[in-house]
Motif scaffolding. Structure first.
Motif, PDB file in Angstrom:
ATOM      1  N   ARG A 116      38.913 -23.106  50.537  1.00  0.00           N
ATOM      2  CA  ARG A 116      39.544 -22.360  51.064  1.00  0.00           C
ATOM      3  C   ARG A 116      39.049 -22.225  52.976  1.00  0.00           C
ATOM      4  O   ARG A 116      39.209 -22.359  53.732  1.00  0.00           O
ATOM      5  N   ILE A 118      37.282 -24.154  56.220  1.00  0.00           N
ATOM      6  CA  ILE A 118      37.813 -25.334  57.504  1.00  0.00           C
ATOM      7  C   ILE A 118      36.526 -26.547  57.076  1.00  0.00           C
ATOM      8  O   ILE A 118      36.944 -27.732  57.067  1.00  0.00           O
ATOM      9  N   TYR A 144      31.697 -19.856  59.380  1.00  0.00           N
ATOM     10  CA  TYR A 144      32.978 -20.694  59.892  1.00  0.00           C
ATOM     11  C   TYR A 144      33.785 -19.959  59.254  1.00  0.00           C
ATOM     12  O   TYR A 144      35.338 -18.275  59.682  1.00  0.00           O
ATOM     13  N   CYS A 145      33.724 -19.186  57.738  1.00  0.00           N
ATOM     14  CA  CYS A 145      34.578 -18.608  56.885  1.00  0.00           C
ATOM     15  C   CYS A 145      33.693 -16.931  55.826  1.00  0.00           C
ATOM     16  O   CYS A 145      34.524 -16.199  55.485  1.00  0.00           O
TER      17      CYS A 145
ATOM     18  N   GLU B 108      39.772 -20.423  55.966  1.00  0.00           N
ATOM     19  CA  GLU B 108      39.417 -19.564  56.902  1.00  0.00           C
ATOM     20  C   GLU B 108      38.284 -20.282  57.902  1.00  0.00           C
ATOM     21  O   GLU B 108      37.918 -21.547  57.010  1.00  0.00           O
ATOM     22  N   GLY B 109      38.453 -20.373  58.481  1.00  0.00           N
ATOM     23  CA  GLY B 109      36.922 -20.751  59.223  1.00  0.00           C
ATOM     24  C   GLY B 109      38.043 -21.229  60.996  1.00  0.00           C
ATOM     25  O   GLY B 109      37.850 -22.110  61.610  1.00  0.00           O
ATOM     26  N   ARG B 130      40.261 -13.560  55.827  1.00  0.00           N
ATOM     27  CA  ARG B 130      38.432 -13.276  56.351  1.00  0.00           C
ATOM     28  C   ARG B 130      39.206 -12.242  57.423  1.00  0.00           C
ATOM     29  O   ARG B 130      38.545 -11.085  57.841  1.00  0.00           O
ATOM     30  N   LYS B 194      31.389  -9.490  48.672  1.00  0.00           N
ATOM     31  CA  LYS B 194      30.022  -8.414  48.808  1.00  0.00           C
ATOM     32  C   LYS B 194      29.597  -8.516  50.069  1.00  0.00           C
ATOM     33  O   LYS B 194      29.078  -8.556  50.282  1.00  0.00           O
ATOM     34  N   GLU B 195      29.765  -9.654  50.839  1.00  0.00           N
ATOM     35  CA  GLU B 195      29.813  -9.643  52.328  1.00  0.00           C
ATOM     36  C   GLU B 195      29.428  -8.911  53.091  1.00  0.00           C
ATOM     37  O   GLU B 195      29.032  -8.909  53.580  1.00  0.00           O
TER      38      GLU B 195
END
Lengths: 161, 308
Positions: A116, A118, A144-145, B108-109, B130, B194-195
């Motif tokens: 998911r 970008i 990015y994510c 995402e992003g 996110r 985790k991040e």
């Protein structure tokens, strides 16, 4: 005459070419794979695996006669074997010795593991980019994510190419 | 500090920068029901690729109260995106029309990518699971309005901490402060990624993952509640088993601290019993109200700087 070391007993010195030393044990074949060396190119290649190393305990070494590495190759080696050193050999002598460096940012070599993200969307003009979060263990984070990727996944992607 | 900047994640900002937003929001509170002309002639483009009520309307209200204008879309079926236009091209087009772009997207992003393409500043109004930085600013602002200081507080975050972007952004937001302790309260299936845990460790935040609200509620100064979606559970029976542990009811508040505040990014379903609304702990409607002044503050600082 100097007594040859253990490694020289296994593989002789090369005249001209590149020696990739301090590869983590068991990773030499990955290094050959990302360099695209199949053994059918004609130049002499020596692989030494699981020899003793003061720094690493055990290490692998790859010697390639008649080949110089490109910057992109060195970056890929750094991602597979962050501890590696690269020795350039001319007429049996080491003319340069350098440690590979994992770049702070890696652009384009890898893809994000998050479907998911970008960077994984078809047709969007975006190049995946990662930031190095940690060297040991090697962890990269998608710019990015934010997804993180470990060494096994990095090797899997690079070797599969 | 804020002029012409993108807002992609809450972690792009320092405490001092957030404080500037909060102080400006204090000013803006006075104008939450009137109209200023600070941003007259400026156009804000709303690019909402995903549904939203509160975020979209509060951005819109904030821009109107500051004297600016609003264009945009809130569903993609009526736009060229439905014909297969890329996000990149959509953003380029909006960039040529507007002075600022507010984007919400399921990918995402997407907001960071949009910010790279657009010359105008881009505000992330939620991307995938996110980030939702403006929500986190509102949450922190609400805490700041209720306590003198965010430092030193014990904070619990309850619900879907894995996929919930509001919860994740809130956790990142509180990590900028010297809080006493952070409790991450969720079923194991929905625990923080985790991040996020790695980030908390790196920041030196004292945190603990727990499964039951009852075990920690007495210690909390702030309880941040989020929704647990039934669809997240592969087995509906599993959901039924745990849902009771993640509901806040008047009974669960019997032993709490006198000054405990309960926040929720809304919309809620049944994780917050409606009778909790009548307790002094319920601050989630106040929190929702701050959506307008905080977003007014952001728009003002980004588009007009601190000159006005």
């Amino acid at each position: 005459m100097r007594k040859p070391n253990k490694e020289e007993l296994i593989v002789r010195k090369i005249k001209d070419g590149t020696v990739i030393d301090h590869i983590p044990a068991g990773h030499a074949l990955y290094v050959l794979k990302i360099l695209g060396i199949t053994g059918r190119e004609g130049f002499r290649v020596a692989i030494v695996m699981n020899v003793d190393s003061k720094k690493l305990g055990k290490k692998d070494i790859v010697k390639i006669e008649g080949m110089e590495l490109k910057k992109e190759d060195v970056d890929k080696i750094a991602l597979i074997a962050p501890t590696a050193t690269i020795n350039i050999i001319k007429d049996y002598l080491v003319v340069s010795k350098s440690k590979v460096q994992v770049p702070n940012r890696i652009r384009g070599l890898l893809t994000c593991i998050n479907p998911r993200c970008i960077t994984n969307q078809p047709r969007e003009p975006v190049i995946p980019e990662f930031r190095t979060m940690s060297l040991n263990p090697l962890i990269l984070r998608c710019e990015y994510c934010g997804c993180t990727m470990g060494h096994d996944e990095i090797i899997r992607q690079l070797v599969k190419e | 500090m804020w002029y012409n900047r993108d807002v992609i994640t809450i972690l792009d900002f320092s405490r001092e920068e957030l404080e500037e937003v909060f102080e400006t929001a204090d000013d803006m509170l006075k104008y939450s029901h009137s109209r200023l002309d600070i941003l007259k002639g400026k156009v804000m483009a709303l690019a909402f690729f995903e549904p939203s009520t509160r975020t979209r309307l509060s951005f819109e209200t904030a821009m109107i109260r500051l004297g600016g204008d609003v264009i945009g879309f809130s569903e993609v079926s009526t736009t060229s995106i439905a014909k297969g236009e890329t996000l990149a091209d959509t953003i380029r087009m909006l960039d040529s029309y507007a002075d600022i772009i507010v984007i919400r997207h399921s990918i995402e992003g997407a907001a960071k990518f949009a910010a790279e393409i657009a010359e105008s500043p881009v505000i992330n109004a939620g991307d995938g699971t996110r980030h939702h930085p403006t929500q986190a600013m509102i949450d922190l602002y609400t805490i700041r309005r209720n306590f003198e200081d965010i430092d030193g507080l014990t904070i619990g975050v309850l619900g879907d901490l894995k996929y919930g972007r509001a919860a994740t952004s809130f956790i990142y937001g509180v990590s900028l402060y010297n809080i006493k302790k952070l409790y991450l309260i969720s079923p194991p299936l929905l625990s923080t990624r985790k991040e996020v845990r790695d980030h908390l460790k790196l920041r030196g935040i004292a945190f603990e993952e727990v499964e039951r609200l009852d075990d920690v509620i007495e210690e909390l100064d702030v309880l941040y509640v989020t929704r647990i979606q039934r669809e997240r559970f592969p087995d509906p029976a599993e959901y039924e088993k745990v849902r009771g542990s993640y509901r806040v009811t008047p009974e669960s508040l019997k032993k709490v601290k006198r000054d405990l505040i309960i926040l929720h990014p809304l919309p809620r379903v049944d994780e917050l019993h409606h009778e909790v609304d009548r307790t002094k702990h319920a601050k989630y409607f106040e929190q929702a109200r701050y959506g307008v002044p905080v977003r007014m503050a952001l728009l003002k600082l980004i588009l007009a700087g601190d000159r006005v």
